[in-house]
Design a protein around this motif. Structure first.
Motif, PDB file in Angstrom:
ATOM      1  N   PHE A   2     109.032  24.234  53.133  1.00  0.00           N
ATOM      2  CA  PHE A   2     110.008  24.042  53.550  1.00  0.00           C
ATOM      3  C   PHE A   2     110.616  25.787  52.814  1.00  0.00           C
ATOM      4  O   PHE A   2     111.433  25.421  53.194  1.00  0.00           O
ATOM      5  N   GLN A   3     110.321  26.004  52.139  1.00  0.00           N
ATOM      6  CA  GLN A   3     110.900  27.233  51.819  1.00  0.00           C
ATOM      7  C   GLN A   3     111.383  28.112  52.726  1.00  0.00           C
ATOM      8  O   GLN A   3     112.577  28.595  52.668  1.00  0.00           O
ATOM      9  N   SER A   4     110.319  28.209  53.454  1.00  0.00           N
ATOM     10  CA  SER A   4     110.419  29.003  54.456  1.00  0.00           C
ATOM     11  C   SER A   4     112.066  28.333  55.378  1.00  0.00           C
ATOM     12  O   SER A   4     112.778  29.239  55.857  1.00  0.00           O
ATOM     13  N   ASP A   5     111.263  27.263  55.771  1.00  0.00           N
ATOM     14  CA  ASP A   5     112.835  26.924  56.154  1.00  0.00           C
ATOM     15  C   ASP A   5     113.828  26.615  55.177  1.00  0.00           C
ATOM     16  O   ASP A   5     115.401  26.545  56.043  1.00  0.00           O
ATOM     17  N   ALA A   6     114.382  26.387  54.545  1.00  0.00           N
ATOM     18  CA  ALA A   6     115.547  26.510  53.468  1.00  0.00           C
ATOM     19  C   ALA A   6     115.939  28.118  53.415  1.00  0.00           C
ATOM     20  O   ALA A   6     117.539  27.768  53.754  1.00  0.00           O
ATOM     21  N   GLY A   7     115.368  29.260  53.606  1.00  0.00           N
ATOM     22  CA  GLY A   7     115.958  30.163  53.572  1.00  0.00           C
ATOM     23  C   GLY A   7     116.080  30.496  54.549  1.00  0.00           C
ATOM     24  O   GLY A   7     117.493  31.330  55.722  1.00  0.00           O
ATOM     25  N   LEU A   8     115.781  30.022  56.051  1.00  0.00           N
ATOM     26  CA  LEU A   8     116.006  30.290  57.308  1.00  0.00           C
ATOM     27  C   LEU A   8     117.991  29.547  57.242  1.00  0.00           C
ATOM     28  O   LEU A   8     118.578  29.500  58.153  1.00  0.00           O
ATOM     29  N   VAL A   9     117.878  27.501  56.347  1.00  0.00           N
ATOM     30  CA  VAL A   9     119.638  27.631  56.234  1.00  0.00           C
ATOM     31  C   VAL A   9     120.354  28.378  56.080  1.00  0.00           C
ATOM     32  O   VAL A   9     121.077  28.522  56.819  1.00  0.00           O
ATOM     33  N   SER A  10     119.771  29.561  55.448  1.00  0.00           N
ATOM     34  CA  SER A  10     120.424  30.443  54.462  1.00  0.00           C
ATOM     35  C   SER A  10     121.269  31.195  55.679  1.00  0.00           C
ATOM     36  O   SER A  10     121.943  31.661  55.590  1.00  0.00           O
ATOM     37  N   ARG A  11     119.878  31.680  55.830  1.00  0.00           N
ATOM     38  CA  ARG A  11     120.858  32.764  57.440  1.00  0.00           C
ATOM     39  C   ARG A  11     121.595  32.425  58.024  1.00  0.00           C
ATOM     40  O   ARG A  11     122.154  32.453  58.627  1.00  0.00           O
ATOM     41  N   LEU A  12     121.341  30.944  58.422  1.00  0.00           N
ATOM     42  CA  LEU A  12     122.163  30.316  59.539  1.00  0.00           C
ATOM     43  C   LEU A  12     124.004  30.291  59.275  1.00  0.00           C
ATOM     44  O   LEU A  12     124.230  30.463  60.363  1.00  0.00           O
ATOM     45  N   VAL A  13     123.284  29.630  57.668  1.00  0.00           N
ATOM     46  CA  VAL A  13     125.024  29.680  57.042  1.00  0.00           C
ATOM     47  C   VAL A  13     125.604  30.743  57.313  1.00  0.00           C
ATOM     48  O   VAL A  13     126.701  31.488  58.007  1.00  0.00           O
ATOM     49  N   MET A  14     125.063  31.985  56.773  1.00  0.00           N
ATOM     50  CA  MET A  14     125.507  33.657  56.817  1.00  0.00           C
ATOM     51  C   MET A  14     125.912  33.634  58.442  1.00  0.00           C
ATOM     52  O   MET A  14     126.423  34.619  58.176  1.00  0.00           O
ATOM     53  N   ALA A  15     125.060  33.473  59.250  1.00  0.00           N
ATOM     54  CA  ALA A  15     125.690  34.025  60.935  1.00  0.00           C
ATOM     55  C   ALA A  15     126.715  32.367  60.764  1.00  0.00           C
ATOM     56  O   ALA A  15     127.705  33.503  61.661  1.00  0.00           O
ATOM     57  N   ASP A  16     126.975  31.481  60.696  1.00  0.00           N
ATOM     58  CA  ASP A  16     127.810  30.971  61.493  1.00  0.00           C
ATOM     59  C   ASP A  16     129.193  31.327  60.317  1.00  0.00           C
ATOM     60  O   ASP A  16     130.047  31.691  60.269  1.00  0.00           O
ATOM     61  N   GLN A  17     128.836  32.065  58.840  1.00  0.00           N
ATOM     62  CA  GLN A  17     130.095  32.814  58.449  1.00  0.00           C
ATOM     63  C   GLN A  17     130.547  34.584  58.743  1.00  0.00           C
ATOM     64  O   GLN A  17     131.510  35.398  58.314  1.00  0.00           O
ATOM     65  N   GLY A  18     130.011  34.674  60.383  1.00  0.00           N
ATOM     66  CA  GLY A  18     129.351  36.229  59.546  1.00  0.00           C
ATOM     67  C   GLY A  18     129.074  37.015  58.864  1.00  0.00           C
ATOM     68  O   GLY A  18     128.963  38.268  59.898  1.00  0.00           O
ATOM     69  N   SER A  19     128.668  36.893  58.614  1.00  0.00           N
ATOM     70  CA  SER A  19     127.419  37.876  57.087  1.00  0.00           C
ATOM     71  C   SER A  19     126.043  38.105  57.515  1.00  0.00           C
ATOM     72  O   SER A  19     125.775  39.119  57.023  1.00  0.00           O
ATOM     73  N   TRP A  20     125.683  37.769  58.975  1.00  0.00           N
ATOM     74  CA  TRP A  20     124.052  37.867  59.162  1.00  0.00           C
ATOM     75  C   TRP A  20     124.255  38.172  60.350  1.00  0.00           C
ATOM     76  O   TRP A  20     124.673  37.223  61.759  1.00  0.00           O
TER      77      TRP A  20
END
Length: 103
Positions: free
Chosen positions: A38-56
């Motif tokens: 779960f923690q691994s997937d939650a981390g991916l949520v963070s990365r995907l949000v960052m990517a959507d915002q142009g920060s990743w």
């Protein structure tokens, strides 16, 4: 989908994964392993949000943010069930408490 259906379907999917884990690892994952997944997937949520915002920076189109958020909800339902937590009661208690605190 209502919460009861979420819990029931989550249990069925988790049970099927336990069968795959038995074949692969010789044992079903523990709740600790589920929590780490779960923690691994939650981390991916963070990365995907960052990517959507142009920060990743990413060119990866899969998994999508909606998929990973849904997967995290599935994990939380599975972890709650394994921990004998009634998800509906826990959510009701949490929401009511927060609503009262914010009045």
């Amino acid at each position: 989908m209502n919460l009861e259906e979420l819990v029931n379907r989550s249990e069925a999917i988790r049970s099927a994964y336990h069968q795959l884990e038995l074949k692969q690892d010789g044992h079903a994952w523990t709740i600790e392993q589920d929590t780490l997944a779960f923690q691994s997937d939650a981390g991916l949520v963070s990365r995907l949000v960052m990517a959507d915002q142009g920060s990743w920076p990413t060119d990866v189109k899969e998994p999508t943010l909606d998929y990973k958020i849904a997967e995290c909800i599935w994990w939380l339902s599975s972890i709650a069930t394994a921990s004998d937590v009634n998800l509906e009661e826990a959510l009701e208690h949490f929401m009511s408490e927060r609503e009262q605190q914010l009045k």
